[in-house]
Design an enzyme around this catalytic site. Structure first.
Site, mmCIF file in Angstrom:
data_model
loop_
_atom_site.group_PDB
_atom_site.id
_atom_site.type_symbol
_atom_site.label_atom_id
_atom_site.label_comp_id
_atom_site.label_asym_id
_atom_site.label_seq_id
_atom_site.Cartn_x
_atom_site.Cartn_y
_atom_site.Cartn_z
ATOM 1 N NE ARG A 1 5.449 2.384 -3.240
ATOM 2 C CZ ARG A 1 5.901 1.167 -3.503
ATOM 3 N NH1 ARG A 1 6.582 0.500 -2.570
ATOM 4 N NH2 ARG A 1 5.683 0.597 -4.674
ATOM 5 C CE LYS B 1 1.816 1.922 -3.094
ATOM 6 N NZ LYS B 1 1.265 2.436 -4.383
ATOM 7 C CG HIS C 1 6.358 10.001 -5.152
ATOM 8 N ND1 HIS C 1 6.319 8.907 -4.300
ATOM 9 C CD2 HIS C 1 5.956 9.540 -6.362
ATOM 10 C CE1 HIS C 1 5.909 7.842 -4.967
ATOM 11 N NE2 HIS C 1 5.686 8.201 -6.226
ATOM 12 N NE ARG D 1 8.498 5.153 -5.458
ATOM 13 C CZ ARG D 1 8.771 3.862 -5.241
ATOM 14 N NH1 ARG D 1 9.738 3.537 -4.414
ATOM 15 N NH2 ARG D 1 8.087 2.910 -5.843
ATOM 16 C CG HIS E 1 7.534 0.151 -9.773
ATOM 17 N ND1 HIS E 1 8.252 0.923 -10.677
ATOM 18 C CD2 HIS E 1 7.014 1.033 -8.875
ATOM 19 C CE1 HIS E 1 8.166 2.199 -10.330
ATOM 20 N NE2 HIS E 1 7.432 2.286 -9.246
ATOM 21 C CE1 TYR F 1 10.741 7.642 -12.226
ATOM 22 C CE2 TYR F 1 10.288 5.297 -12.163
ATOM 23 C CZ TYR F 1 10.166 6.550 -11.611
ATOM 24 O OH TYR F 1 9.473 6.712 -10.440
#
Length: 313
Positions: A152, A176, A254, A257, A280, A289
């Site tokens: 990110r 995160k 992004h 990414r 994730h 994806y």
């Protein structure tokens, strides 16, 4: 002091402080919570209501108001999530005896495939970064790391310089919620990192002799954050798009990414590995994806299969 006499701004502040302390919520997440909850507070004030007195009907009417404003489903879903979490916090603190939003179902999110780039477009962006007139080694390093790792943008610009020492084969990334993960570096990324690090350390030595403190960040800046900001990098990547002949509308940090994940999947990588590298929490997030590839294969067949071609009139 009763809960109704406690200003709603204090509710928001206490909630955000608890999120930061207990969950290590990212700055961007806290900013989004603050913005959403402040908007809800403004709507309540106009109705002579308060967080402490709002009912389920009030929350639902607020969401209807948001829809009438034309807000996207994703925005409305995020606002409801923020309201639910605020009231969960208020219940735990004893400010409410219930959570008026707990049974409200969100509008759901529209299933949109992420925008991505093909390999040729990525190559053009990387080449444009290598040819940038200023900060060439830094810019090349930024782009190589982004595409090689799928980080990110906030993770990238805030990397500590300690993570880059010793010609690493892997980078330790703090994502995160403070969760750490290892991401492998490609040979081009390692080469770009080593070249930039030598230039960066030389510049830092000069700055130190001039009385400036050493930076702990890989991509230092004199700004308040102490490192290159995500907004500045957003501007840079648009410049690379223009220089590389790629539509700027298609290019954001992004989308690199997304390109990282899509190209890995197309090359035979398994979903669990991609999930781990992207950070994730749930593999269902990574599964999007596979839909990107399905859409591309369908487009390929429709464009090139002889039976899909329209008959000549």
């Amino acid at each position: 002091m009763s809960v109704t006499s406690n200003p709603m701004a204090h509710w928001i502040q206490a909630f955000l402080e608890a999120q930061a302390a207990e969950l290590d919520a990212a700055v961007n997440t806290q900013t989004a919570y603050a913005r959403d909850l402040t908007d809800f507070a403004g709507w309540l004030t106009a109705k002579s209501l308060h967080y402490a007195t709002a009912s389920r009907d009030d929350v639902e009417h607020y969401l209807i108001h948001c829809e009438a404003q034309g807000l996207a489903k994703s925005t409305r879903a995020r606002r409801l999530s923020a309201i639910k979490q605020l009231y969960r916090f208020a219940f735990e603190e004893g400010w409410r005896t219930d959570n008026p939003a707990i049974q409200i179902k969100g509008p759901g999110r529209a299933q949109r495939l992420p925008k991505t780039l093909d390999i040729t477009e990525v190559d053009r962006l990387l080449d444009a970064a290598r040819r940038s007139p200023r900060n060439t080694l830094r810019n090349s390093c930024l782009m190589e790391l982004l595409y090689a790792t799928g980080m990110r943008v906030t993770e990238l610009v805030s990397l500590p310089v300690s993570a880059a020492r010793g010609d690493p084969r892997m980078l330790l990334v703090r994502g995160k919620g403070g969760k750490e993960r290892l991401v492998p570096l490609s040979p081009p990324a390692r080469k770009a990192l080593a070249a930039y690090l030598a230039e960066r350390d030389q510049a830092e030595d000069i700055a130190r002799k001039q009385g400036h403190p050493a930076s702990r960040f890989l991509f230092p800046s004199r700004g308040k954050a102490g490192h290159l900001t995500r907004h500045r990098f957003f501007g840079l990547i648009k410049e690379f798009a223009v220089a590389g002949g790629v539509s700027p509308a298609k290019v954001t940090p992004h989308t690199l990414r997304h390109a990282f994940a899509t190209h890995l999947l197309a090359g035979g990588a398994d979903l669990m590995s991609i999930q781990m590298m992207l950070g994730h929490a749930d593999v269902s997030t990574t599964e999007i994806y596979t839909h990107v590839l399905d859409a591309r294969l369908t487009e390929l067949v429709m464009d090139h299969h002889p039976l899909s071609r329209k008959p000549k009139s």
